[in-house]
Design a protein around this motif. Structure first.
Motif, short mmCIF file in Angstrom:
data_model
loop_
_atom_site.label_atom_id
_atom_site.label_comp_id
_atom_site.label_asym_id
_atom_site.label_seq_id
_atom_site.Cartn_x
_atom_site.Cartn_y
_atom_site.Cartn_z
N ASP A 200 3.28 10.15 -3.57
CA ASP A 200 2.41 10.95 -2.95
C ASP A 200 1.30 10.67 -2.05
OD1 ASP A 200 3.80 12.70 -5.05
OD2 ASP A 200 2.36 11.82 -6.78
N THR A 201 1.10 9.44 -1.99
CA THR A 201 0.25 8.72 -0.89
C THR A 201 0.73 8.83 0.38
OG1 THR A 201 0.59 6.65 -1.22
CG2 THR A 201 -0.83 7.52 -3.01
N TYR B 37 -6.65 6.02 12.12
CA TYR B 37 -7.51 6.01 11.24
C TYR B 37 -8.38 7.14 11.01
CZ TYR B 37 -6.04 0.96 10.21
OH TYR B 37 -5.40 -0.06 9.95
N GLU B 38 -8.96 7.17 12.23
CA GLU B 38 -9.88 8.56 12.58
C GLU B 38 -9.36 9.82 11.95
OE1 GLU B 38 -12.99 8.22 12.76
OE2 GLU B 38 -12.99 6.16 12.55
N PRO C 30 -8.68 7.73 1.44
CA PRO C 30 -7.51 8.10 2.65
C PRO C 30 -6.71 6.89 2.84
CG PRO C 30 -9.75 7.64 3.68
CD PRO C 30 -10.08 7.72 2.28
N VAL C 31 -5.28 7.32 2.81
CA VAL C 31 -4.32 6.11 3.01
C VAL C 31 -3.32 6.54 4.08
CG1 VAL C 31 -2.66 5.02 1.66
CG2 VAL C 31 -4.42 5.79 0.66
N ILE D 295 -10.80 3.23 4.80
CA ILE D 295 -9.35 3.54 4.91
C ILE D 295 -8.50 2.50 4.26
CG2 ILE D 295 -9.25 2.29 7.23
CD1 ILE D 295 -7.51 5.67 6.64
N VAL D 296 -7.46 2.99 3.71
CA VAL D 296 -6.48 2.08 3.08
C VAL D 296 -5.23 1.84 3.68
CG1 VAL D 296 -5.40 1.46 0.84
CG2 VAL D 296 -7.64 2.43 0.81
N HIS D 297 -4.89 0.74 4.26
CA HIS D 297 -3.53 0.81 5.07
C HIS D 297 -2.35 -0.05 4.35
CE1 HIS D 297 -1.88 0.13 9.43
NE2 HIS D 297 -1.13 0.35 8.50
#
Length: 419
Positions: free
Chosen positions: A188-189, A398-399, A122-123, A98-100
């Protein structure tokens, strides 16, 4: 789970960086693999101690640059950030990552959007401020010293100079915002957005993608439970923070004069010299370290928080309540969400010194100040904003984000094809 934290600074220089760093360390200590990607050093030593892997570009920000011309190019499009982040994300397993994104506007620039979009991972973004929606990041008109009346990026917005440094800087912000939204892929993210207050969601929602999902996760508050103040004699009315127009210190000074009390300022900034000349009876203590700030808040009768812009989640308000100190807060800023009007403090009309003076006059009553102190302490500690609670809430987000990503086969297939 592998967590990639993306933000401008690798050291604590404010609330945004502190939240990013504390959460990174917290997840690493819980056994997750955590990468921390940042432009500006030095690196907070606690990151390595917690087992966080740091990728530092070792670049300047606007305050540390030796050349504003060179930094201008970085501010607009940071090629090194795009390339560095792309390399890091290419080494990540899509099934577990996951990217935060916490922050990009001070040094990383919109260029990171291209790397994020290419990776297809996933962001989630935490909106510590408003740069995804507003060119100057705050929906604030610095020239008029009040909240902005224009729709962001409308004709009126573009034509109006709201920047603190001049219209040329406003046009640069407009250009970068257009690049962020239409040319970088960063906008877009922004499909999964963490807001840190209800007000923040209300403000940004009209500008975000229609299919965006919002999650409210309050920032952790680093404060110790010292118990209620009890019969402690209430002290002074105190302002804590930067002495700049958007924080409203002049309204506090004016209101204190009307209410017949001595205002105490903890902090510094561009308004200090003028305030000292205009209000010679006021007390100016300058900046204090975190322990000194907590000591000042604990001793205060009330924290006065007269901000004239939206804010995000002003941590000083929560810290004050946790220390048993009531808060008098502007009704326009997100800090009002922490204050129960008439129980743990008062709301007053934004930018209205007479309204603020009325609230100050009410809290000159020692018995009322003590009752509000007890209520502030009890209400905060009934549901404290701890780091563990923050991490639990982030893990749940995140999940959800990862589950949503798995439902989009095209994204997953694209990401796996890159490996």
């Amino acid at each position: 789970m592998r967590i990639v934290v993306v933000t401008d600074h690798a050291h604590i220089n404010g609330g945004l960086a502190k939240v990013a760093i504390d959460s990174a360390k917290g997840f690493a200590r819980r056994g997750h693999r955590v990468d921390y990607f940042a432009a500006v050093g030095p690196v907070e030593p606690g990151l390595a101690e917690a087992g966080v892997t740091v990728t530092l570009l070792d670049q300047p920000d606007v305050l540390s640059t030796s050349s504003l011309a060179r930094f201008g190019a970085q501010w607009l499009w940071n090629g090194a950030a795009e390339q560095g982040l792309a390399r890091l994300l290419a080494a990540c397993d899509p099934a577990e990552t996951i990217v935060h994104v916490h922050g990009w506007a001070k040094a990383l620039s919109p260029s990171i959007g291209r790397a994020l979009k290419k990776a297809g991972l996933p962001v989630v973004h935490t909106l510590h401020e408003y740069y995804l929606a507003c060119p100057n990041g705050g929906f604030y008109d610095y020239g008029a010293a009040r909240n902005c009346d224009y729709t962001a990026m409308s004709g009126g917005c573009i034509a109006h100079n709201c920047d603190s440094r001049g219209y040329h800087r406003k046009l640069m912000r407009v250009g970068r915002h257009a690049l962020m939204r239409y040319g970088s892929g960063l906008y877009d993210t922004a499909r999964h957005l963490i807001t840190i207050s209800k007000l923040q969601r209300e403000v940004v929602a009209p500008y975000m993608p229609k299919d965006a999902a919002f999650y409210e996760v309050g920032n952790p508050i680093d404060v110790t439970d010292h118990g209620p103040k009890g019969e402690h004699r209430p002290g002074d009315f105190v302002f804590v923070g930067r002495l700049s127009a958007e924080k409203g210190p002049r309204y506090f000074a004016q209101a204190a004069e009307l209410a017949g009390v001595t205002p105490v300022f903890v902090g510094d900034g561009p308004e200090r010299a003028a305030l000292e000349r205009e209000f010679p009876r006021a007390t100016f203590l300058g900046w204090k370290d975190p322990a000194g700030v907590r000591e000042a808040l604990r001793a205060a009768r009330a924290l006065v928080f007269p901000s004239v812009w939206y804010e995000g989640q002003p941590l000083t308000v929560y810290e004050s309540l946790a220390l048993g100190t009531p808060v008098i807060v502007s009704d326009i800023c997100a800090g009002r969400e922490a204050v129960v009007d008439g129980e743990t403090g008062f709301w007053f009309r934004c930018a209205d010194a007479h309204s603020l003076a009325g609230a100050i006059a009410r809290l000159k009553d020692d018995d009322l100040a003590r009752r509000m102190s007890d209520a502030a302490y009890a209400r905060y500690w009934a549901d404290p904003l701890t780091l563990d609670r923050h991490l639990d809430a982030l893990a749940a987000v995140y999940e959800k984000v990862r589950a949503d990503w798995r439902k989009a086969p095209s994204l997953a297939a694209h990401a796996e094809a890159l490996l």
